[in-house]
Design a protein around this motif. Sequence first.
Motif, mmCIF file in Angstrom:
data_model
loop_
_atom_site.group_PDB
_atom_site.id
_atom_site.type_symbol
_atom_site.label_atom_id
_atom_site.label_comp_id
_atom_site.label_asym_id
_atom_site.label_seq_id
_atom_site.Cartn_x
_atom_site.Cartn_y
_atom_site.Cartn_z
ATOM 1 N N ALA A 17 0.824 -1.216 0.000
ATOM 2 C CA ALA A 17 0.000 0.000 0.000
ATOM 3 C C ALA A 17 0.854 1.261 0.000
ATOM 4 C CB ALA A 17 -0.947 -0.002 1.195
ATOM 5 N N THR A 18 2.082 1.193 0.517
ATOM 6 C CA THR A 18 2.945 2.380 0.533
ATOM 7 C C THR A 18 3.377 2.762 -0.873
ATOM 8 O OG1 THR A 18 5.025 1.161 0.832
ATOM 9 C CG2 THR A 18 3.854 1.861 2.837
ATOM 10 N N THR A 65 -8.257 2.975 8.478
ATOM 11 C CA THR A 65 -9.412 3.711 7.962
ATOM 12 C C THR A 65 -8.967 4.977 7.244
ATOM 13 O OG1 THR A 65 -10.840 2.829 9.694
ATOM 14 C CG2 THR A 65 -11.563 4.866 8.625
ATOM 15 N N GLU A 66 -8.028 5.695 7.843
ATOM 16 C CA GLU A 66 -7.497 6.911 7.224
ATOM 17 C C GLU A 66 -6.878 6.608 5.862
ATOM 18 O OE1 GLU A 66 -3.807 9.921 8.137
ATOM 19 O OE2 GLU A 66 -4.977 9.233 9.845
ATOM 20 N N MET A 67 -6.093 5.533 5.785
ATOM 21 C CA MET A 67 -5.434 5.155 4.541
ATOM 22 C C MET A 67 -6.455 4.838 3.448
ATOM 23 S SD MET A 67 -2.957 1.881 3.813
ATOM 24 C CE MET A 67 -4.343 0.743 3.701
ATOM 25 N N GLU A 75 -6.683 10.856 -2.682
ATOM 26 C CA GLU A 75 -5.629 11.573 -1.965
ATOM 27 C C GLU A 75 -4.444 10.627 -1.732
ATOM 28 O OE1 GLU A 75 -7.527 13.055 1.570
ATOM 29 O OE2 GLU A 75 -8.914 14.296 0.418
ATOM 30 N N LYS A 76 -3.658 10.437 -2.802
ATOM 31 C CA LYS A 76 -2.557 9.469 -2.768
ATOM 32 C C LYS A 76 -1.559 9.717 -1.643
ATOM 33 C CE LYS A 76 -2.334 8.908 -7.728
ATOM 34 N NZ LYS A 76 -1.425 8.927 -8.885
ATOM 35 N N ALA A 81 0.936 8.268 3.341
ATOM 36 C CA ALA A 81 1.442 8.667 4.661
ATOM 37 C C ALA A 81 0.872 7.762 5.753
ATOM 38 C CB ALA A 81 1.100 10.130 4.944
ATOM 39 N N ALA A 82 -0.408 7.446 5.659
ATOM 40 C CA ALA A 82 -1.019 6.543 6.644
ATOM 41 C C ALA A 82 -0.438 5.137 6.508
ATOM 42 C CB ALA A 82 -2.534 6.516 6.476
#
Length: 95
Positions: A17-18, A65-67, A75-76, A81-82
Amino acid sequence: MSLKQKLDDFACSISLATTSPPDEYPEWSAVTYEAHMADLKELWWQIRPKLKSLEHAELVDGKLTEMITAFDAGEKEKGRAAAWFLYNLDVNKLT
């Protein structure tokens, strides 16, 4: 599968995911963003009840959840960042 193995799989999934927000998954890959997020959520659903630290579980819940919310909103950088926060949390060592 043991909790340790699930945490290792979860950490690997977070690392993907990063580097791969929704629109950057290769078209030739069998892994899609939707499948990846479904797998990530399923792993977390299996891991969370086994954690001893409610504080850690709630922290991961919030950042996960934020990610996902950020990626779904396009909002990549916020999503990455999350994901990096979770990766640097060393989730495979949570118990």
